[in-house]
Design a protein around this motif. Structure first.
Motif, short mmCIF file in Angstrom:
data_model
loop_
_atom_site.label_atom_id
_atom_site.label_comp_id
_atom_site.label_asym_id
_atom_site.label_seq_id
_atom_site.Cartn_x
_atom_site.Cartn_y
_atom_site.Cartn_z
N LYS A 108 0.83 -1.20 0.00
CA LYS A 108 0.00 0.00 0.00
C LYS A 108 0.87 1.26 0.00
N TYR A 144 2.68 1.60 -3.41
CA TYR A 144 1.73 2.04 -4.44
C TYR A 144 1.39 3.52 -4.26
N GLU A 184 -1.77 -7.63 -11.59
CA GLU A 184 -2.27 -6.29 -11.33
C GLU A 184 -3.43 -6.35 -10.36
N CYS A 185 -3.55 -5.32 -9.55
CA CYS A 185 -4.56 -5.31 -8.50
C CYS A 185 -5.36 -4.01 -8.53
N VAL A 186 -6.66 -4.15 -8.66
CA VAL A 186 -7.61 -3.06 -8.46
C VAL A 186 -8.30 -3.36 -7.15
N SER A 187 -8.20 -2.44 -6.19
CA SER A 187 -8.69 -2.73 -4.85
C SER A 187 -9.20 -1.47 -4.16
N LEU A 195 -6.53 0.33 -2.25
CA LEU A 195 -5.47 1.06 -2.96
C LEU A 195 -6.12 2.22 -3.71
N SER A 224 -6.55 2.87 -7.70
CA SER A 224 -6.19 1.67 -8.47
C SER A 224 -7.18 1.35 -9.59
N ARG A 265 -5.42 3.29 -12.16
CA ARG A 265 -4.02 2.90 -12.26
C ARG A 265 -3.81 1.68 -11.37
N PRO A 266 -4.08 0.47 -11.93
CA PRO A 266 -3.93 -0.74 -11.11
C PRO A 266 -2.52 -0.87 -10.53
N ALA A 267 -2.46 -1.40 -9.32
CA ALA A 267 -1.15 -1.68 -8.71
C ALA A 267 -0.53 -2.85 -9.45
N CYS A 292 -8.04 -7.57 -3.95
CA CYS A 292 -7.93 -7.31 -5.39
C CYS A 292 -9.15 -7.89 -6.09
#
Length: 151
Positions: free
Chosen positions: A9, A12, A80-83, A86, A89, A92-94, A133
């Motif tokens: 976190k 990112y 890639e993580c959309v959460s 975050l 995200s 801008r995915p992590a 995610c």
């Protein structure tokens, strides 16, 4: 796990395109010489790390996450993580890389490479779940034991 998630976190949120594993999260057994230790690490990867033609000789690519790579003692998994944990995200995915280094050298047969990927997949999936995610970061719930490298 809390330490890993907080480090991701923070990495990112910094807005940097990438981070070093030692800056983000690197785990190894205490008291083991670093040359002999098996290490799990997580970092934020740069977009051009995926599809890197400069992988060391013997590296095999696998259809897992954004990219998965494995050699006899190493495995890496990019996802890639959309959460909701975050901020930003969704736009801008992590980009998270999980790496395993220093695995026992059982040879470079595909089943040995998949064994190394199994370890980093389990660790990466746990991180994706803890970060909440979407779609587990594109990682399957279970790794196909018959996973084959890309041609």
């Amino acid at each position: 796990m809390d330490r890993v998630v907080e480090a991701i976190k923070k990495g990112y949120a910094s807005g940097r395109r990438w981070s070093l594993a030692e800056e983000l999260c690197e785990m190894r057994a205490k008291g083991v010489d670093s040359r002999e230790a098996t290490t799990l690490s997580f970092l934020i990867y740069a977009p051009d790390d995926v599809g890197d033609p400069g992988n060391p000789e013997g590296t095999r690519l696998f259809p897992l996450g954004k990219e998965a790579v494995a050699r006899s003692r190493v495995a890496g998994l990019y996802f890639e993580c959309v959460s909701p944990r975050l901020d930003g995200s969704r736009n801008r995915p992590a980009r998270i890389y999980g790496g395993l280094e220093g695995a026992a050298n059982r040879g470079d047969a595909v089943e040995n490479l998949v064994a190394n990927l199994t370890v980093i997949h389990a660790a990466s999936l746990a991180v994706a779940e803890e970060l909440e995610c979407e779609n587990d970061g594109g990682l399957p719930r279970e790794l196909d034991p018959n996973l084959q490298p890309l041609p």
